[in-house]
Design an enzyme around this catalytic site. Structure first.
Site, PDB file in Angstrom:
ATOM      1  N   ASN A 152       0.794  -1.240   0.000  1.00  0.00           N
ATOM      2  CA  ASN A 152       0.000   0.000   0.000  1.00  0.00           C
ATOM      3  C   ASN A 152       0.826   1.291   0.000  1.00  0.00           C
ATOM      4  OD1 ASN A 152       0.774  -0.676   2.613  1.00  0.00           O
ATOM      5  ND2 ASN A 152      -0.970   0.345   3.529  1.00  0.00           N
ATOM      6  N   GLU A 250       3.658  -5.329  12.268  1.00  0.00           N
ATOM      7  CA  GLU A 250       2.821  -4.135  12.057  1.00  0.00           C
ATOM      8  C   GLU A 250       1.649  -4.593  11.204  1.00  0.00           C
ATOM      9  OE1 GLU A 250       3.429  -1.184  13.391  1.00  0.00           O
ATOM     10  OE2 GLU A 250       5.320  -1.829  14.262  1.00  0.00           O
ATOM     11  N   CYS A 284      -2.981   1.244   6.628  1.00  0.00           N
ATOM     12  CA  CYS A 284      -3.268   0.426   7.816  1.00  0.00           C
ATOM     13  C   CYS A 284      -4.047   1.223   8.844  1.00  0.00           C
ATOM     14  CB  CYS A 284      -1.968  -0.082   8.411  1.00  0.00           C
ATOM     15  SG  CYS A 284      -0.771   1.220   8.673  1.00  0.00           S
ATOM     16  N   GLU A 460       7.558   0.896  15.185  1.00  0.00           N
ATOM     17  CA  GLU A 460       8.441   1.430  14.146  1.00  0.00           C
ATOM     18  C   GLU A 460       8.574   2.928  14.370  1.00  0.00           C
ATOM     19  OE1 GLU A 460       6.633  -0.196  10.503  1.00  0.00           O
ATOM     20  OE2 GLU A 460       8.556  -1.152  10.130  1.00  0.00           O
TER      21      GLU A 460
HETATM   22  P1  NAD Z   1      -0.309  -9.361   3.237  1.00  0.00           P
HETATM   23  O1  NAD Z   1      -0.300  -9.838   4.647  1.00  0.00           O
HETATM   24  O2  NAD Z   1      -1.076 -10.125   2.243  1.00  0.00           O
HETATM   25  O3  NAD Z   1       1.193  -9.337   2.663  1.00  0.00           O
HETATM   26  C1  NAD Z   1       2.209  -8.580   3.266  1.00  0.00           C
HETATM   27  C2  NAD Z   1       3.546  -9.122   2.817  1.00  0.00           C
HETATM   28  O4  NAD Z   1       3.702 -10.442   3.309  1.00  0.00           O
HETATM   29  C3  NAD Z   1       3.714  -9.221   1.296  1.00  0.00           C
HETATM   30  O5  NAD Z   1       5.056  -8.951   0.954  1.00  0.00           O
HETATM   31  C4  NAD Z   1       3.384 -10.679   1.027  1.00  0.00           C
HETATM   32  O6  NAD Z   1       3.981 -11.178  -0.148  1.00  0.00           O
HETATM   33  C5  NAD Z   1       3.982 -11.338   2.261  1.00  0.00           C
HETATM   34  N1  NAD Z   1       3.365 -12.619   2.617  1.00  0.00           N
HETATM   35  C6  NAD Z   1       2.086 -13.038   2.374  1.00  0.00           C
HETATM   36  N2  NAD Z   1       1.917 -14.273   2.875  1.00  0.00           N
HETATM   37  C7  NAD Z   1       3.095 -14.644   3.446  1.00  0.00           C
HETATM   38  C8  NAD Z   1       3.542 -15.816   4.126  1.00  0.00           C
HETATM   39  N3  NAD Z   1       2.742 -16.860   4.325  1.00  0.00           N
HETATM   40  N4  NAD Z   1       4.803 -15.841   4.579  1.00  0.00           N
HETATM   41  C9  NAD Z   1       5.621 -14.779   4.409  1.00  0.00           C
HETATM   42  N5  NAD Z   1       5.267 -13.646   3.762  1.00  0.00           N
HETATM   43  C10 NAD Z   1       4.019 -13.583   3.285  1.00  0.00           C
HETATM   44  O7  NAD Z   1      -0.712  -7.837   3.280  1.00  0.00           O
HETATM   45  P2  NAD Z   1      -0.937  -6.852   2.042  1.00  0.00           P
HETATM   46  O8  NAD Z   1      -2.255  -7.202   1.423  1.00  0.00           O
HETATM   47  O9  NAD Z   1       0.291  -6.798   1.199  1.00  0.00           O
HETATM   48  O10 NAD Z   1      -1.025  -5.430   2.785  1.00  0.00           O
HETATM   49  C11 NAD Z   1      -2.188  -4.936   3.346  1.00  0.00           C
HETATM   50  C12 NAD Z   1      -2.185  -5.189   4.846  1.00  0.00           C
HETATM   51  O11 NAD Z   1      -1.037  -4.594   5.440  1.00  0.00           O
HETATM   52  C13 NAD Z   1      -3.378  -4.534   5.526  1.00  0.00           C
HETATM   53  O12 NAD Z   1      -3.912  -5.441   6.474  1.00  0.00           O
HETATM   54  C14 NAD Z   1      -2.762  -3.319   6.229  1.00  0.00           C
HETATM   55  O13 NAD Z   1      -3.484  -2.877   7.347  1.00  0.00           O
HETATM   56  C15 NAD Z   1      -1.419  -3.851   6.590  1.00  0.00           C
HETATM   57  N6  NAD Z   1      -0.466  -2.757   6.829  1.00  0.00           N
HETATM   58  C16 NAD Z   1      -0.077  -2.500   8.113  1.00  0.00           C
HETATM   59  C17 NAD Z   1       0.781  -1.426   8.383  1.00  0.00           C
HETATM   60  C18 NAD Z   1       1.191  -1.087   9.795  1.00  0.00           C
HETATM   61  O14 NAD Z   1       2.146  -0.333   9.956  1.00  0.00           O
HETATM   62  N7  NAD Z   1       0.532  -1.606  10.810  1.00  0.00           N
HETATM   63  C19 NAD Z   1       1.253  -0.639   7.321  1.00  0.00           C
HETATM   64  C20 NAD Z   1       0.840  -0.938   6.024  1.00  0.00           C
HETATM   65  C21 NAD Z   1      -0.018  -2.006   5.785  1.00  0.00           C
END
Ligand code: NAD
Length: 496
Positions: A152, A250, A284, A460
């Protein structure tokens, strides 16, 4: 020939291996192909980072590392427009947002890490039990950090996932999202130009199911720094438990904006719109729940509608466009199905904007206001991660707090009131890592951020965000002259 985005290992880009197409959400056009890295490649990247860590940590100091980080900030600054173009093309966020927010904010965060002197990696202590002896408590680096980032805000996330661990003396293997690797790759390439040694930060591309899994399954990493959804965070933690690795997580959110009738409502309405519709709600900490004092709800909703009508939909690569695309087709499908679920459960679509000016073949979702929902049902609890605001009325302060804390998440919150005593009172009752009063989304590199409850573990940014990438070592300086050890040893060894 189509462009291939490969891995960056030991200072070189490698483009061999399986490929995944990368399309722009702006208009569906093909950007190129990214490599989907296998386990052997991931292990090679980790090995390279291990070797770089051993060489670099011993030969660098905080100030030499900060000098390199400062140089990196200058290089990125010079290329800020290129970064903004890449970021918008890849994510579909408006070029105005990339140019005036995401990229400059990330640069200012790189600068913060280059300049801050608020943290200390070492402190001296005395031991009250052993008078005359001294000790040092060191915050030593973890070693090789596996950093995993979401799609994102790819550039800001890459900065947060790479620079603080490097400042703390670690090396990194970063895996950006396979949807949005472009600016993270540019950052790693620019680190080489800035003078960071090859291998200190390696980048592996690929999906979570493949490359991400291989990375977190490796026993050769020392820590996992993960940002992404709560369900994936849970899997990461489970895997980390098997190998006893430190994790920082996070995760997702369902953040509330609480608006009292005494707020400056003209300011609040803009803040609430900014809170949810920035980046098409794909942040997020997007404030996806509006909790509003009942007496002003109808007026407030009408005002919001007027502002949303005046926002321009269109091609996000044009500076006049206000509304960002949805970055992935999967995310758009998820939003569609959550909205359907909500309507089936009795929720009402109070407003949904026309998006007819958006480019064909791109991925778009109209800014939407949902009302009539019961807390605890459907989208009231689930993170939508799209431009959708759910609205709940309240009658008392207690009810507002209960609604605000009534989900499994706890990332952020906003409070809108002219009564600052009330704001302070409520802020200290909110279960969230960040509370804004009469503002939203304003991030500072000096302020630690992270989640309560299922929004995460660890922080962070700020001093806490640097220290997250360290482990504590105590060094005890004995002092035989003090006689303390003779007393202790005498418990076991009788004097002769
Ligand atoms: P996601 O969990 O699908 O993927 C995040 C990352 O993890 C990607 O690089 C993905 O390829 C990797 N990943 C997915 N499955 C995995 C596994 N089994 N093992 C290891 N790595 C794996 O999330 P997304 O759809 O890319 O991002 C959106 C989410 O991120 C939302 O829930 C958002 O709230 C969250 N987010 C949180 C913050 C924060 O600071 N708290 C910041 C930005 C986004």
């Amino acid at each position: 020939m189509d462009k291939v985005f490969g891995n960056i290992i030991n200072g070189k880009e490698e483009t061999d291996g399986e490929k995944i197409p990368l399309n722009s959400p702006v208009d569906g056009s093909l950007i190129g192909y990214i490599v989907n890295s296998g386990r052997e490649t991931v292990e090679r990247a980790i090995k390279s980072s291990r070797e770089a860590f051993i060489k670099f940590y011993g030969s660098s100091t905080i100030s030499s590392r900060q000098k390199l980080i400062g140089k990196l900030a200058e290089i990125v600054q010079e290329k800020a427009d290129t970064y903004a173009q890449l970021e918008s093309q890849n994510t579909g966020k408006t070029i105005r947002q990339s140019t005036f927010m995401d990229i400059p904010l990330a640069i200012s965060h790189i600068r913060y890490f280059a300049e801050t002197d608020e943290f200390k990696f070492q402190r001296n202590i005395t031991h009250p039990e052993y008078p005359g002896t001294e000790g040092i408590v060191q915050n030593a680096p973890m070693g090789v950090v596996a950093s995993i980032a979401p799609w994102n805000v790819p550039f800001l996330m890459a900065v947060w996932k790479v620079i603080p661990p490097v400042l703390a003396g670690n090396s990194v293997v970063i895996k950006p999202s396979h949807y949005t690797p472009l600016t993270a790759m540019e950052l790693v390439k620019d680190m080489k130009v800035a003078g960071f040694p090859d291998g200190l930060v390696n980048l592996v591309n690929g999906t979570g199911r493949t490359t991400g899994t291989y990375l977190i399954e490796s026993d050769n990493i020392d820590m996992i720094s993960f940002t992404g959804s709560t369900p994936t965070g849970s899997k990461v933690m489970e895997q980390a438990a098997k190998n006893i690795k430190k994790v920082s997580l996070e995760l997702g959110g369902k953040s509330p904006n609480i608006v009292f009738a005494d707020a400056d409502l003209d300011h609040a309405v803009k803040g609430v719109i900014f809170g949810i519709f920035l980046n098409a709600g794909q942040l997020c900490e997007s404030a996806s729940r509006l909790i509003i004092e009942e007496s002003v709800m109808d007026k407030f909703m009408e005002k919001m509608k007027t502002y949303l009508e005046s926002m321009k939909s269109g091609n996000p690569m044009e500076f006049e466009t206000d509304i960002s695309a949805i970055t992935t087709r999967e995310q758009k499908d998820k939003i569609d199905s959550l909205i359907k679920e909500t309507v089936d459960a009795g929720g009402k679509i109070f407003y949904s904007r026309n998006m007819k000016d958006a480019p064909d073949n791109g991925i778009y979702f109209p800014p939407t206001l949902l009302s009539g929902l019961h807390p605890g049902s459907g989208v009231s609890d689930e993170e939508i991660f799209g431009p959708v605001l759910t609205v709940y009325p309240f009658r008392s302060e207690e009810e507002a707090i209960e609604l605000a804390n009534g989900t499994k998440y706890g990332l952020a919150a906003g409070i809108w009131t002219r009564d600052l005593n009330r704001a302070a009172r409520i802020a200290s009752m909110i279960q969230a890592g960040t509370v804004w009063i009469n503002e939203y989304h304003l991030l500072s590199a000096a302020a630690p951020r992270g989640g309560f409850k299922k929004s995460g573990i660890g922080r962070e940014l700020g001093i806490e965000g640097i220290m997250e990438y360290t482990q504590t070592r105590h060094i005890f300086y004995g002092n035989n002259a003090s006689g303390m050890s003779n007393i202790a040893y005498g418990i076991l060894i009788k004097s002769t």
